[in-house]
Enzyme design. Sequence first.
Site, PDB file in Angstrom:
ATOM      1  N   SER A   1       0.861  -1.187   0.000  1.00  5.77           N
ATOM      2  CA  SER A   1       0.000   0.000   0.000  1.00  5.77           C
ATOM      3  C   SER A   1       0.896   1.235   0.000  1.00  5.77           C
ATOM      4  CB  SER A   1      -0.902   0.000   1.237  1.00  5.77           C
ATOM      5  OG  SER A   1      -0.109   0.200   2.396  1.00  5.77           O
TER       6      SER A   1
ATOM      7  N   ASP B   1      -0.719  -1.481  -4.107  1.00  9.07           N
ATOM      8  CA  ASP B   1      -2.098  -1.739  -3.678  1.00  9.07           C
ATOM      9  C   ASP B   1      -2.824  -0.392  -3.491  1.00  9.07           C
ATOM     10  OD1 ASP B   1      -4.241  -3.272  -2.755  1.00  9.07           O
ATOM     11  OD2 ASP B   1      -3.537  -3.232  -0.672  1.00  9.07           O
TER      12      ASP B   1
ATOM     13  N   HIS C   1     -12.368  -4.494   3.922  1.00 11.83           N
ATOM     14  CA  HIS C   1     -11.000  -4.598   4.449  1.00 11.83           C
ATOM     15  C   HIS C   1     -11.057  -4.763   5.966  1.00 11.83           C
ATOM     16  CE1 HIS C   1      -9.563  -2.172   0.770  1.00 11.83           C
ATOM     17  NE2 HIS C   1      -9.053  -3.370   0.657  1.00 11.83           N
ATOM     18  N   GLY C   2     -10.137  -5.485   6.522  1.00 15.69           N
ATOM     19  CA  GLY C   2     -10.086  -5.639   7.985  1.00 15.69           C
ATOM     20  C   GLY C   2     -10.984  -6.783   8.435  1.00 15.69           C
TER      21      GLY C   2
ATOM     22  N   SER D   1      -9.249 -11.458   4.147  1.00 15.84           N
ATOM     23  CA  SER D   1      -9.060 -12.013   5.499  1.00 15.84           C
ATOM     24  C   SER D   1     -10.409 -12.307   6.141  1.00 15.84           C
ATOM     25  CB  SER D   1      -8.335 -11.000   6.389  1.00 15.84           C
ATOM     26  OG  SER D   1      -7.068 -10.709   5.867  1.00 15.84           O
TER      27      SER D   1
ATOM     28  N   ASN E   1      -6.795 -10.648  -2.159  1.00 13.44           N
ATOM     29  CA  ASN E   1      -5.881  -9.812  -1.371  1.00 13.44           C
ATOM     30  C   ASN E   1      -5.998 -10.107   0.119  1.00 13.44           C
ATOM     31  OD1 ASN E   1      -5.577  -8.647  -3.853  1.00 13.44           O
ATOM     32  ND2 ASN E   1      -6.033  -6.563  -3.174  1.00 13.44           N
TER      33      ASN E   1
ATOM     34  N   THR F   1      -4.837  -8.239   6.660  1.00 12.54           N
ATOM     35  CA  THR F   1      -5.171  -8.319   8.083  1.00 12.54           C
ATOM     36  C   THR F   1      -4.848  -9.681   8.701  1.00 12.54           C
ATOM     37  OG1 THR F   1      -6.907  -6.691   7.740  1.00 12.54           O
ATOM     38  CG2 THR F   1      -7.093  -8.049   9.710  1.00 12.54           C
TER      39      THR F   1
HETATM   40  P1  13P Z   1      -7.609  -7.454   4.359  1.00 12.14           P
HETATM   41  O1  13P Z   1      -6.711  -6.599   5.194  1.00 12.14           O
HETATM   42  O2  13P Z   1      -9.007  -7.438   4.851  1.00 12.14           O
HETATM   43  O3  13P Z   1      -7.058  -8.835   4.208  1.00 12.14           O
HETATM   44  O4  13P Z   1      -7.654  -6.807   2.906  1.00 12.14           O
HETATM   45  C1  13P Z   1      -6.481  -6.700   2.169  1.00 12.14           C
HETATM   46  C2  13P Z   1      -6.722  -5.993   0.883  1.00 12.14           C
HETATM   47  O5  13P Z   1      -7.772  -6.080   0.288  1.00 12.14           O
HETATM   48  C3  13P Z   1      -5.620  -5.190   0.332  1.00 12.14           C
HETATM   49  O6  13P Z   1      -6.004  -4.480  -0.782  1.00 12.14           O
END
Ligand code: 13P
Length: 287
Positions: free
Chosen positions: A49, A84, A177-178, A210, A229, A232
Amino acid sequence: MIVSASEMLKKAHEGHYAVAQFNINNLEWTKSVLTACEEMKSPVILGVSEGAGKYMCGFKTVADMVKNIHDALGITVPVAIHLDHGTYDGAKAAIEAGFTSVMFDGSHYDIEENIEKSKEIIALAHSKGISVECEVGGIGGEEDGVTSMGEVADPEECRRVNELGVDFLAAGIGNIHGKYPANWAGLNFDVLAKIQEVTNGRPLVLHGGSGIPVEQVKRAISLGVSKINVNTELQLVFADATRKYIEEGNDQKGKGYDPRKLLAPGAKAIIEKCKAMIKDFGSDNKA
Ligand code: 13P
């Protein structure tokens, strides 16, 4: 082998499995992810990122670090170094710094501006053999301080971005995400199926990998998802293993405070988690 992500994802799409994008945060992360992928004979995309890039002293440091670790460990599986959620300027900087793949995330612009900027980044990246991911619709949750409620992508907008010749496409389908909240509604497979239909078999990307139940992951792969992807999940296993090491007092025994010892359980936990996820995604023995 350091490569763009284009071929590995075409192969994944044809073979009905997904390649993991494991996000990296530092040297230990990079070493662990590459070690796991080599052991599993799996291609991999290392996600960076913009925030993680800054933390690691810039894109050039990251690209050079990955290439050097790759060479030092004698990695033979295909490895892409991928930006990313890149901004317009960030994508250009990553291309310049030696990344082999970039995501331009124009999902917060209106669709015309998203298309205009995506087109420019695609032309620039392709002129250098670098693959490009674009995004339509938002991914929910928070990453690197950017919060989104998530937005299910409009298949018509996906069709238009696909026509630009993007290599793989991220589309919001209720993914976050997360950590997923207990009342999460799950992935929207109807929209995913429609998006794949109008994108003529383009590899699709599932962000927020995740904590998605494995049956949903497999169904998403069967509907055209070829890249998942993950960030987390690796952070959680690293933190758990490190906490356990300290809570058991190991940092106070002998030279247990040596960072090479202190960070070792976390690094090992990352390797194990990557291996398990590679199995779930079906990319083992595909290198
Ligand atoms: P997570 O942190 O939920 O695994 O997502 C990662 C992601 O999508 C990075 O672009």
